[in-house]
Design a protein around this motif. Structure first.
Motif: not given
Length: 326
Positions: A54, A89-91, A114-116
């Protein structure tokens, strides 16, 4: 996901430091008081580079130079995590995240989200700004003025810096926009937001906290402490900046001493630093505008040896007392 738990330690030695060198008209004495440990939630002995982790993204600032500005606002639609020029990836935000960077100084942060992410190496984060309202400054009288962010709503405001995401862990990342350098007024009169922001992993950063003796600040309307990596400061840093640049351009971080003399140099990467203490005076002929007066490169004596180097260690808070005198 790994949990965050304190893992403190103490440094047993106390270093007494005295200034030995004048650069301009000021001198300073430093005393390093006992250091303290702070922890970060991505500090875990079981972390791996296989799987997902994360990433939590936060934003912070150092003080802007302009005295009549009360806010510098960004409106963010998306935060993209990049590796080798590709979005990993993006938030994404349901509605734009608008916040005043100047509200988050001295170690305070604004949490974007937060993002994975796949565990591994990354090298850039881009803030995609709201096309109708990318950024603006707010003045004391309540009026506002647009800030130009080149390609802010398309390719985004880019913050470059290598970082690793560890699997099964919370990886805390901080974007230090440092408006003192990033926000500049061009010769055309428009504000620009330069891509000078720093990208810091919390677990690898330390902090310098200190106080300038307020009894000795009477002759200065503003005192700023600048941190430079060892050997990178040159006298030319004090010169009047060229269009689109700032004075003390190559400093890693800066902090304004408040009315009580306190200052914080937060989110400092590990390394050896030299401190520059600068004083500013109001020029009444220029409507009270702050003008640079002088600066001191702090040189210290430790156990009889003279040095200008202050060591910053990860998760360590170094406390300083600076006594300015004429």
């Amino acid at each position: 996901m790994a949990s965050c738990s304190p893992n403190g330690q103490e440094l047993n030695s106390k270093l007494k430091l005295k200034v030995m060198k004048y650069l301009k008209s000021l001198a300073a004495t430093l005393l390093i008081i006992p250091t303290l440990m702070f922890t970060s939630c991505d500090d875990d002995n079981s972390i791996e580079l296989d799987g997902t982790g994360t990433a939590r993204l936060e934003a912070t600032d150092a003080a802007v130079d302009a005295e009549n500005i009360t806010g510098v606002f960004l409106s963010v639609d998306e935060a993209q995590f990049m590796a080798n020029g590709q979005i990993q990836n993006s938030i994404m935000f349901e509605s734009p995240k608008e916040f005043n960077l100047m509200d988050y100084q001295n170690g305070e942060t604004y949490i974007l989200g937060e993002t994975e992410l796949e565990a591994g190496a990354y090298d850039e984060i881009r803030l995609i700004l709201t096309s109708s309202n990318e950024a603006y400054v707010k003045y004391l009288n309540g009026s506002t003025e647009e800030v130009v962010v080149p390609n802010g709503s398309t390719s985004g405001y880019a913050i470059t810096g290598d970082f690793e995401v560890m699997a099964n862990s919370m990886n805390e990342l901080v974007l230090d926009v440092d408006l003192r350098k990033a926000l500049v007024k061009k010769g055309s009169g428009e504000f620009n937001l330069r891509p000078t922001a720093r990208l810091i992993t919390k677990s690898t950063a330390g902090m310098i906290q200190g106080a300038v003796d307020e009894d000795n600040m009477d002759d200065a309307d503003k005192v700023v402490v600048y941190a430079y990596l060892e050997g990178t400061f040159e006298d030319s840093e004090m010169d009047e900046p060229t269009d689109g640049n700032s004075r003390f351009e190559n400093s890693v971080n800066s902090a304004v001493a408040d009315a009580s003399g306190n200052f914080t140099l937060a989110f400092m990467p590990e390394g050896d630093y030299e401190l520059i203490v600068a004083s500013y005076k109001r020029d009444q002929l220029l409507g009270g505008e702050l003008k640079f007066e002088s600066a001191t490169q702090v040189e210290v004596s430790i156990d009889g040896e003279t040095t200008s180097v202050i060591e910053v260690q990860a998760k360590i808070v170094t406390n300083l007392l600076i006594n300015l005198f004429q």
